[in-house]
Design an enzyme around this catalytic site. Structure first.
Site, mmCIF file in Angstrom:
data_model
loop_
_atom_site.group_PDB
_atom_site.id
_atom_site.type_symbol
_atom_site.label_atom_id
_atom_site.label_comp_id
_atom_site.label_asym_id
_atom_site.label_seq_id
_atom_site.Cartn_x
_atom_site.Cartn_y
_atom_site.Cartn_z
ATOM 1 N N HIS A 51 1.536 -0.926 -7.811
ATOM 2 C CA HIS A 51 2.714 -1.016 -8.938
ATOM 3 C C HIS A 51 3.800 -2.099 -8.678
ATOM 4 O O HIS A 51 4.565 -1.519 -7.993
ATOM 5 C CB HIS A 51 2.917 0.361 -9.069
ATOM 6 C CG HIS A 51 1.668 1.004 -9.882
ATOM 7 N ND1 HIS A 51 1.252 0.886 -10.837
ATOM 8 C CD2 HIS A 51 1.377 2.230 -9.249
ATOM 9 C CE1 HIS A 51 0.361 1.830 -11.161
ATOM 10 N NE2 HIS A 51 0.478 2.878 -10.144
ATOM 11 N N HIS A 86 -5.868 -2.751 -8.435
ATOM 12 C CA HIS A 86 -6.270 -1.781 -7.728
ATOM 13 C C HIS A 86 -7.561 -2.595 -6.984
ATOM 14 O O HIS A 86 -8.372 -3.240 -7.676
ATOM 15 C CB HIS A 86 -6.861 -0.561 -8.658
ATOM 16 C CG HIS A 86 -8.141 0.086 -8.435
ATOM 17 N ND1 HIS A 86 -9.342 -0.230 -8.689
ATOM 18 C CD2 HIS A 86 -8.082 1.105 -7.494
ATOM 19 C CE1 HIS A 86 -10.071 0.894 -8.178
ATOM 20 N NE2 HIS A 86 -9.419 1.440 -7.425
ATOM 21 N N GLY A 115 -9.920 17.171 -1.206
ATOM 22 C CA GLY A 115 -9.145 16.014 -0.524
ATOM 23 C C GLY A 115 -7.469 16.362 -0.674
ATOM 24 O O GLY A 115 -7.021 17.380 -1.083
#
Length: 301
Positions: free
Chosen positions: A97, A107, A260
């Site tokens: 970003h 990304h 996760g």
């Protein structure tokens, strides 16, 4: 597949280091910090985070290797025959970003899965890609991004780029907005053909072409002057990024469903974002051209 797993792991760790080195050098002020973590039910990872740089407001580059007794539903949605199998997954995922609204968000992700069941051969596959999300877009940046994406694909057949470019356009699409998230790139999944060597080579090619695709755009736009209007528009458009990642993104869903590490999974979210009710940019403005022109499906090269 012990040797193959080791090859993939070594490549992913090298890729994480190469990308963090490249992003840190491009920023020129802030440094990545390393956050190593373990997962109770199996595995762990290395999260690299950069914040408050002179070019990048926030950058996260994550390596993870996790295992479990049952594949999450996000991993079996397209392959229900694998439901219930033990799994092992490893990958590098990153979201960058920038601070300047004229520099796009980017990304990338490359990953490897193995699903196992006693008495049956292991099932493995690769996935990943990279995509670009501009706020104030330039045609030459989009063309450069897609040219490098095509270069990543060219050694693997004449239809490769068109196939994975279309998959990216279809995947990074906010159905509830009827709007693309960005200007696309590459997306592939469930890749196990023609064999391990070729599939692994393609994953490496995608990973290795990310920095050559992104850093020249960063260098070209990072010193563009901007004001409060441009910053507020960036914050507003970042809201689309958040919506996609929390509603649709398979990687985010897999990470959350597999237990996760939440901090590492949600590193993809921007540090500052806002939503404005029924916002409509002025007709003919640079803000309007983003959705009117750049986010429309097109062949950039």
């Amino acid at each position: 597949m012990k040797n193959e797993i080791g090859q993939v792991r070594n490549y992913l760790l090298q890729l994480q280091q190469a990308i963090t080195d490249g992003i840190q050098a491009a920023d020129g002020r802030a440094n990545f910090i390393l956050d190593e973590w373990t997962r109770e039910s199996g595995g762990g990872g290395k999260t690299m985070m950069l914040s408050g740089g002179q070019v990048f407001e926030q950058a996260g580059v994550n390596f993870s290797e996790v295992s479990g007794d049952k594949l999450p539903s996000s991993a079996t949605a397209n392959r229900p025959e694998l439901a219930g199998r033990k799994f092992r997954a490893m990958g590098v995922s990153l979201v960058i970003h920038p601070d300047n609204p004229y520099v796009p968000t980017s990304h990338a992700n490359v990953r490897f899965f193995i699903a196992e069941k006693p008495g049956e051969p292991a099932v493995w596959w690769f996935g990943g890609g990279f995509d670009l999300t501009p706020y104030y877009a330039y045609e030459e940046d989009c063309v450069h991004w897609h040219r490098i994406a095509k270069q990543a694909c060219d050694p693997f057949g004449p239809e490769c780029y068109a196939k994975y470019k279309q998959w990216c356009d279809d995947y990074f699409f906010l159905k509830h907005r009827n709007e693309a998230r960005g200007v696309g790139g590459l997306f592939f999944d469930d890749l196990d053909q023609p064999d391990f060597e070729q599939a692994f080579a393609f994953m490496r090619s995608v990973g290795d072409h990310y920095l050559p695709a992104y850093l020249p755009i960063v260098d070209q736009r990072k010193n563009t002057e901007y004001g409060e209007q441009e910053k507020r528009f960036q914050w507003y458009r970042r809201g689309r990024y958040v919506e996609f990642n929390l509603v649709y993104d398979r990687g985010t869903l897999f990470g959350l469903q597999s237990g996760g590490r939440t901090e590492s999974i949600l590193m993809s979210l921007p540090p500052v974002v806002n939503w404005r009710y029924n916002y409509q940019p002025e007709a003919g403005s640079a803000e309007a051209s983003l959705t009117d022109y750049f986010l429309q499906p097109r062949d950039w090269i």
